[in-house]
Write an enzyme that holds these catalytic residues in place. Sequence first.
Site, PDB file in Angstrom:
ATOM      1  N   THR A  61       0.548  -1.399   0.051  1.00 54.77           N
ATOM      2  CA  THR A  61      -0.013  -0.187  -0.242  1.00 54.77           C
ATOM      3  C   THR A  61       1.127   1.147  -0.040  1.00 54.77           C
ATOM      4  OG1 THR A  61       0.157  -0.357   1.819  1.00 54.77           O
ATOM      5  CG2 THR A  61      -2.016  -1.166   0.765  1.00 54.77           C
TER       6      THR A  61
ATOM      7  N   LYS B 245       4.086  -7.031   3.754  1.00 56.99           N
ATOM      8  CA  LYS B 245       3.818  -5.421   3.699  1.00 56.99           C
ATOM      9  C   LYS B 245       3.126  -4.515   5.280  1.00 56.99           C
ATOM     10  CE  LYS B 245       0.625  -3.620   2.856  1.00 56.99           C
ATOM     11  NZ  LYS B 245      -0.621  -2.277   4.023  1.00 56.99           N
TER      12      LYS B 245
ATOM     13  N   THR C  24      -2.088  -2.260   6.814  1.00 55.59           N
ATOM     14  CA  THR C  24      -1.868  -3.276   7.523  1.00 55.59           C
ATOM     15  C   THR C  24      -0.752  -3.590   7.693  1.00 55.59           C
ATOM     16  OG1 THR C  24      -3.154  -4.066   6.329  1.00 55.59           O
ATOM     17  CG2 THR C  24      -4.599  -3.465   7.519  1.00 55.59           C
TER      18      THR C  24
ATOM     19  N   GLU D 226       6.679   4.372   8.515  1.00 55.98           N
ATOM     20  CA  GLU D 226       6.179   5.782   7.711  1.00 55.98           C
ATOM     21  C   GLU D 226       7.485   7.093   8.665  1.00 55.98           C
ATOM     22  OE1 GLU D 226       1.816   4.597   8.395  1.00 55.98           O
ATOM     23  OE2 GLU D 226       3.061   5.557   9.785  1.00 55.98           O
TER      24      GLU D 226
ATOM     25  N   ASN E  89       0.601  11.316   7.712  1.00 50.47           N
ATOM     26  CA  ASN E  89      -0.360  10.837   8.034  1.00 50.47           C
ATOM     27  C   ASN E  89      -1.674  12.506   8.104  1.00 50.47           C
ATOM     28  OD1 ASN E  89      -0.397   8.576   9.478  1.00 50.47           O
ATOM     29  ND2 ASN E  89       1.581   8.300   9.971  1.00 50.47           N
TER      30      ASN E  89
ATOM     31  N   THR F  29      -6.123  15.369   1.724  1.00 54.62           N
ATOM     32  CA  THR F  29      -6.117  16.924   2.064  1.00 54.62           C
ATOM     33  C   THR F  29      -5.381  17.449   0.638  1.00 54.62           C
ATOM     34  OG1 THR F  29      -4.256  17.602   3.101  1.00 54.62           O
ATOM     35  CG2 THR F  29      -5.701  17.016   4.074  1.00 54.62           C
TER      36      THR F  29
END
Lengths: 404, 404
Positions: free
Chosen positions: B152, B178, B189, B275, B399, B404
Amino acid sequence: MAVGKVDFPQMHAVSGIKLGTTCANIKQSARDDLLLIELIEGATCAAVFTQNAFCAAPVVVARANLQKKPRWLLVNSGNANAGTGEQGMLDAQASCVAVAELNGGTEEQVLPFSTGVIGQPLPIAKVVKGLPAAQENLIEDNWSKAAHAIMTTDTFAKGYSKIVEINGQKITVTGISKGAGMIQPNMATMLGFIATDAKISQDLLQECLSAAVEQSFNRITVDGDTSTNDACVLMASGQSVLPEIIEGSDAMVAFQAAIDEACMRLAELIIRDGEGATKLIKINVQQAGNESEAVQVAKTIAHSPLVKTAFFASDPNWGRILAAVGRAGVERLDVERIKIYLGDVCIVENGGCAAAYTEEAGQEVMNQEEITVTVVLGRGESEQRVLTCDFSYDYVRINAEYRT
Amino acid sequence: MAVGKVDFPQMHAVSGIKLGTTCANIKQSARDDLLLIELIEGATCAAVFTQNAFCAAPVVVARANLQKKPRWLLVNSGNANAGTGEQGMLDAQASCVAVAELNGGTEEQVLPFSTGVIGQPLPIAKVVKGLPAAQENLIEDNWSKAAHAIMTTDTFAKGYSKIVEINGQKITVTGISKGAGMIQPNMATMLGFIATDAKISQDLLQECLSAAVEQSFNRITVDGDTSTNDACVLMASGQSVLPEIIEGSDAMVAFQAAIDEACMRLAELIIRDGEGATKLIKINVQQAGNESEAVQVAKTIAHSPLVKTAFFASDPNWGRILAAVGRAGVERLDVERIKIYLGDVCIVENGGCAAAYTEEAGQEVMNQEEITVTVVLGRGESEQRVLTCDFSYDYVRINAEYRT
């Protein structure tokens, strides 16, 4: 930068409680960093302290001296005297001795408090040298200076003051707090000092404070990091004309409500000054099986970096709230019974997105500066509220750029 | 951006396990997002799933079907089919029916997996439409495409492959995973699929996987947010010449070690892709009273935003680690006995800063891309390790800016 309007209020002096401040050069900046508080003889004093096992030396000393009828509180900002081992204990004790000698009391009548850098020796010589100036400034009408003297990375001074009528008699409740997360310089700390002129026994005062703190300071979180130095003190000078407040009386109920309100406001001000905060988030958990699981669910949401960054982005990303509830560790949680609201907008019901939910409705709530999240668990009667703030670039900047 | 070198390895095919991928247009981008895995008849299959109470519909279905000798796994990325209520369950079941019809099996022989956005209906028509193409592509030597199809927000595909010799016979262990935190798009996930050609019973395979996962995937954290879709599957085709592996045998010990290694590597790759991660942090807690308190201390450090931002800043801000240990909730913690190390450098002993510690020594460790923190509790014999990453501006950006 504060969330919402946080003007420093008019602070009513409390008869029998004097405050004096000075700049002892403990902080880098030339601002007041030493506060001495003197309680009139016969005053009672209650306190609660951090539960961090690595608690600071002054916390150890203050906790021990609390039962010995404290007359003085000495507070320094700029250095936490935490993680300082044996020398830290000696320094905390030395500061008590200095106050006692200046006043003709005993060192056990002094409660020391420190807030600031962890792991650096307390500059005790500076504390002792600054003490006479703080002593000379002791007056009752000095709460504003006191609120400023205990600030570290706080962006504004935090105060609360109210005249409360109990049984037709007026008493005063005035308090200050500090804290903006756990940042300054290695870790800021939360401190609260509240005073009243009511007359009340030490034991009852302690019960009152513990109850008020449990629902206020113990229900706020910026980043989940419990400090080594947290402390909150409630002093009662007994100088009001109101007769002594006794257990089980109507006066006690009214007094508890007054202290609850003071603690709630002082706690909320800390969240409004949370590092990098742009929003104030109130998380209500209702119909929980008991208080503990209500707090558990609320804090899991409040600590989730995904939820906090979504609030920062004003993103009605309700899946993150749902996932936080689901991982909160509540046993046999029936997700079919759970309802979750953003403001008044139902976002989750029947195990998924609420049928009537629209992204526009969620967005409208998320655009606000103060947001309430309500989680209805459908398991019982318990309800608890936790306050937190969002998680912004500035949080990372404040905590990553320090010392670089 | 990966921490360290993470070249995709040469992937050895596993006899009896075929994989086929296709682009079913579930993701926005025109990349493969559907993976079908076919197990040879007689293969065994073990799995572990998320403990999130709001677990996704496919998790509910896969957990129920696991005991019914699965022959097919269907995985889609781009949509988590979580928080989707009754319709989500119907969609997950429909995907199983589609696989069964195409293959002449029963829907109970299919395990469905989904990863991607929470709270949006699974586009089941796209899944069903894409399925024949994935079916046509089924071959054994297809692990690289499979690793890419389940990504993802991952920035690189994650694989592990090794030929292991047990009792003089070779078996193959190959797996993919992943996950990069919990971000994409509302929540990413973690998924892991590992296959071997060893022959082993379903029960023993499940024991083996549970033990391996407990020490690998259950010991990593990016942000503390447990997903609604996490799952890890271990398939054993039984096609190798090695005789069936039985409980208590030397072969079982060797097999467990091989699966442990695969899980550890696949878990570590997720942290290296955390991340915004710029550093890999290994937190070892030694001399704990038991496994649970060791993990508790390690995870408290790993989840502390203050510790994580200090690592991002390469700031040897040891007071934050000390404070995290102190608030981890271990009862009767004797801080005098605790030692904390950054790499080989002792930073805390005797309740405070280590006597021999210098800022330069601490800084040298913090400048590294991979850092080990060791906490010695002095309470017992238990030792546990947790992997995490630092907390950077990019974590907030990734995040907060999504949607946006």
